[in-house]
Design a protein around this motif. Structure first.
Motif, PDB file in Angstrom:
ATOM      1  N   ARG A  85      -7.298  -1.586   7.485  1.00 34.00           N
ATOM      2  CA  ARG A  85      -6.459  -2.781   7.311  1.00 34.00           C
ATOM      3  C   ARG A  85      -5.522  -2.604   6.127  1.00 34.00           C
ATOM      4  O   ARG A  85      -4.351  -3.004   6.191  1.00 34.00           O
ATOM      5  N   GLU A  88      -2.663  -0.323   7.198  1.00 33.26           N
ATOM      6  CA  GLU A  88      -1.703  -1.032   8.039  1.00 33.26           C
ATOM      7  C   GLU A  88      -0.795  -1.933   7.197  1.00 33.26           C
ATOM      8  O   GLU A  88       0.401  -2.054   7.470  1.00 33.26           O
ATOM      9  N   ALA A  89      -1.374  -2.553   6.176  1.00 28.34           N
ATOM     10  CA  ALA A  89      -0.569  -3.415   5.305  1.00 28.34           C
ATOM     11  C   ALA A  89       0.470  -2.604   4.548  1.00 28.34           C
ATOM     12  O   ALA A  89       1.613  -3.039   4.371  1.00 28.34           O
ATOM     13  N   ARG A  90       0.075  -1.397   4.091  1.00 33.92           N
ATOM     14  CA  ARG A  90       1.029  -0.537   3.375  1.00 33.92           C
ATOM     15  C   ARG A  90       2.165  -0.111   4.296  1.00 33.92           C
ATOM     16  O   ARG A  90       3.329  -0.082   3.900  1.00 33.92           O
ATOM     17  N   GLU A  91       1.818   0.223   5.522  1.00 33.14           N
ATOM     18  CA  GLU A  91       2.848   0.643   6.483  1.00 33.14           C
ATOM     19  C   GLU A  91       3.785  -0.513   6.798  1.00 33.14           C
ATOM     20  O   GLU A  91       4.998  -0.331   6.934  1.00 33.14           O
ATOM     21  N   ALA A  92       3.219  -1.709   6.907  1.00 28.52           N
ATOM     22  CA  ALA A  92       4.059  -2.874   7.180  1.00 28.52           C
ATOM     23  C   ALA A  92       5.008  -3.137   6.024  1.00 28.52           C
ATOM     24  O   ALA A  92       6.168  -3.504   6.220  1.00 28.52           O
ATOM     25  N   ALA A  93       4.514  -2.940   4.798  1.00 26.98           N
ATOM     26  CA  ALA A  93       5.361  -3.140   3.620  1.00 26.98           C
ATOM     27  C   ALA A  93       6.504  -2.129   3.597  1.00 26.98           C
ATOM     28  O   ALA A  93       7.637  -2.447   3.255  1.00 26.98           O
ATOM     29  N   ARG A  94       6.175  -0.876   3.962  1.00 31.94           N
ATOM     30  CA  ARG A  94       7.221   0.153   3.992  1.00 31.94           C
ATOM     31  C   ARG A  94       8.252  -0.150   5.072  1.00 31.94           C
ATOM     32  O   ARG A  94       9.417   0.203   4.951  1.00 31.94           O
ATOM     33  N   ALA A  95       7.812  -0.811   6.122  1.00 31.16           N
ATOM     34  CA  ALA A  95       8.715  -1.121   7.228  1.00 31.16           C
ATOM     35  C   ALA A  95       9.477  -2.421   7.013  1.00 31.16           C
ATOM     36  O   ALA A  95      10.300  -2.801   7.835  1.00 31.16           O
ATOM     37  N   ASP A  96       9.225  -3.102   5.908  1.00 31.97           N
ATOM     38  CA  ASP A  96       9.871  -4.381   5.634  1.00 31.97           C
ATOM     39  C   ASP A  96      11.346  -4.152   5.309  1.00 31.97           C
ATOM     40  O   ASP A  96      11.678  -3.525   4.305  1.00 31.97           O
TER      41      ASP A  96
END
Length: 397
Positions: A85, A88-96
């Motif tokens: 989890r 996934e949060a780190r990847e979502a932040a990078r994709a922001d």
């Protein structure tokens, strides 16, 4: 395998404080205050762990079971659900790619070009105050001219300067996004400006006191308070209030005040300190102010921070004056033009203004300190009731 789905919606709602098992490692932990949290217990690599799945009523029974099923499958595959989890949060932040995130990235890239690395916040403030509250979460790739128009329209005619700066900064942010290979409309700001139309705002110069009236006002600043002493030094030196309010004792050496490069307005990239000649009167004002200094700061306000610019403005407002502190720079410049034969370059240097083009400035590297010292002394003489006679500078051609 232990039975699952032991709880019901009614039981979840009426359950007393304590831990209630739904099976398969899913637990409802209810607190005495009525609050409740879903927790998934699992074992991974021989280690017992607990993973929070959210609180009631934000996460209902069905949603909790669905999440528990997903993370049990992750654990069964040999991966730690908590770490997965977090990944996934780190990847979502990078994709922001929201406007707020890209704005911060653009600001970080430009820091070196800004005064004091942008610590004063002036580069970001037009966006933070007028754009990001409405558009900060919008993906930068979705931003179009209508979004920008609708956001800036309320201030386009009333706060024209802030709106202009916000539009300019948005253009920089969009160019930064394009450099990141994001599909943005680089013409969005130009199109928004066309939709907004011509601003009705009429720029107004900061009201200045006529130079002939300055001596009487200076004489009225007779109380040795920090505010009045600050105004007196502001009048005598012609500096900007920001530099004056941040004056530190170590900046003054004898009859010269050296303003650090980071406090010199309008000088980007390779900044240089600016030397200010101090008349005898200015030196006397500094001596009078020293007892009020805190932590090396000459004009300190509450909490040993620089005195507020509004403190100086308020003093003049209470006197019923239309003129403002910054206007004394204009008073000095007009006095120089009307009563002295100081060359243009020297008169402009009195206010810290650069003259000539880039090539000319590369060769003319003087700050005319000694010529300015003569003028500063004569200005002080006039301000304190002297003759204000014409000053002829020797060797200043």
């Amino acid at each position: 395998m232990r039975a699952r789905n032991r709880l019901s919606a009614a039981l979840v709602k009426a359950a007393p404080p304590g831990k209630h098992c739904d099976g398969g490692g899913l637990w409802l932990v209810k607190r005495p205050d009525g609050g409740a949290q879903w927790v998934l217990r699992y074992t991974i690599h021989g280690r017992r762990r607990e993973m929070g799945l959210g609180s009631m009523p934000n996460v209902g029974l069905a949603a909790a079971r669905q999440m528990a099923e997903r993370w049990r499958a992750v654990a069964a595959s040999g991966f730690d659900p908590i770490k997965e989890r977090e990944r996934e949060a780190r990847e979502a932040a990078r994709a922001d790619i929201s406007l707020a995130v890209i704005t911060q990235a653009a600001f970080e890239a430009r820091k070196a070009e800004l005064k004091a690395d942008g610590q004063a916040g002036r580069w970001l403030s037009p966006l933070e105050n007028h754009v990001l509250p409405k558009l900060g979460k919008v993906p930068v790739t979705d931003l179009d001219q209508r979004d920008i128009r609708d956001t800036l329209a309320p201030i386009w005619h009333t706060k024209a300067d802030a709106a202009r700066k916000a539009l300019n900064r948005l253009g920089i942010v969009l160019r930064h996004a394009a450099a990141m290979d994001l599909d943005v409309d680089l013409q969005a700001t130009a199109k928004a400006k066309a939709l907004l139309g011509q601003s009705r705002h009429q720029p107004r110069n900061i009201p200045a006191m006529a130079w002939r009236d300055v001596p009487a006002f200076y004489a009225s600043l007779s109380e040795p308070t920090p505010a009045q002493l600050a105004l007196r030094l502001l009048i005598l030196t012609g500096v900007r209030s920001g530099a004056l309010r941040r004056l530190r004792l170590e900046h003054v050496e004898g009859d010269t005040w050296t303003i650090p490069a980071e406090l010199v307005k309008g000088r980007k990239g390779k900044t240089e300190a600016f030397r200010v000649p101090l008349s005898l009167e200015a030196q006397a004002v500094i001596e009078q102010t020293k007892p009020f200094a805190r932590n090396g700061l000459l004009f300190a306000g509450a909490g040993a921070k620089p005195i507020s610019d509004m403190t100086l403005t308020a003093l003049m407002k209470r006197r019923g004056l239309e003129a403002r502190p910054h206007g004394f720079r204009s008073s000095l410049r007009n006095w120089l033009a009307e009563t002295t034969d100081a060359p243009f370059e020297v008169a402009e240097a009195m206010l810290g203004h650069a003259t000539g083009n880039k090539v000319q400035r590369a060769y003319l590297r003087t700050d005319f300190l000694e010529q300015r010292r003569v003028l500063a002394e004569r200005w002080a003489d006039f301000v304190t009731g002297g003759t204000g006679e014409v000053v002829r500078l020797v060797g200043a051609a």
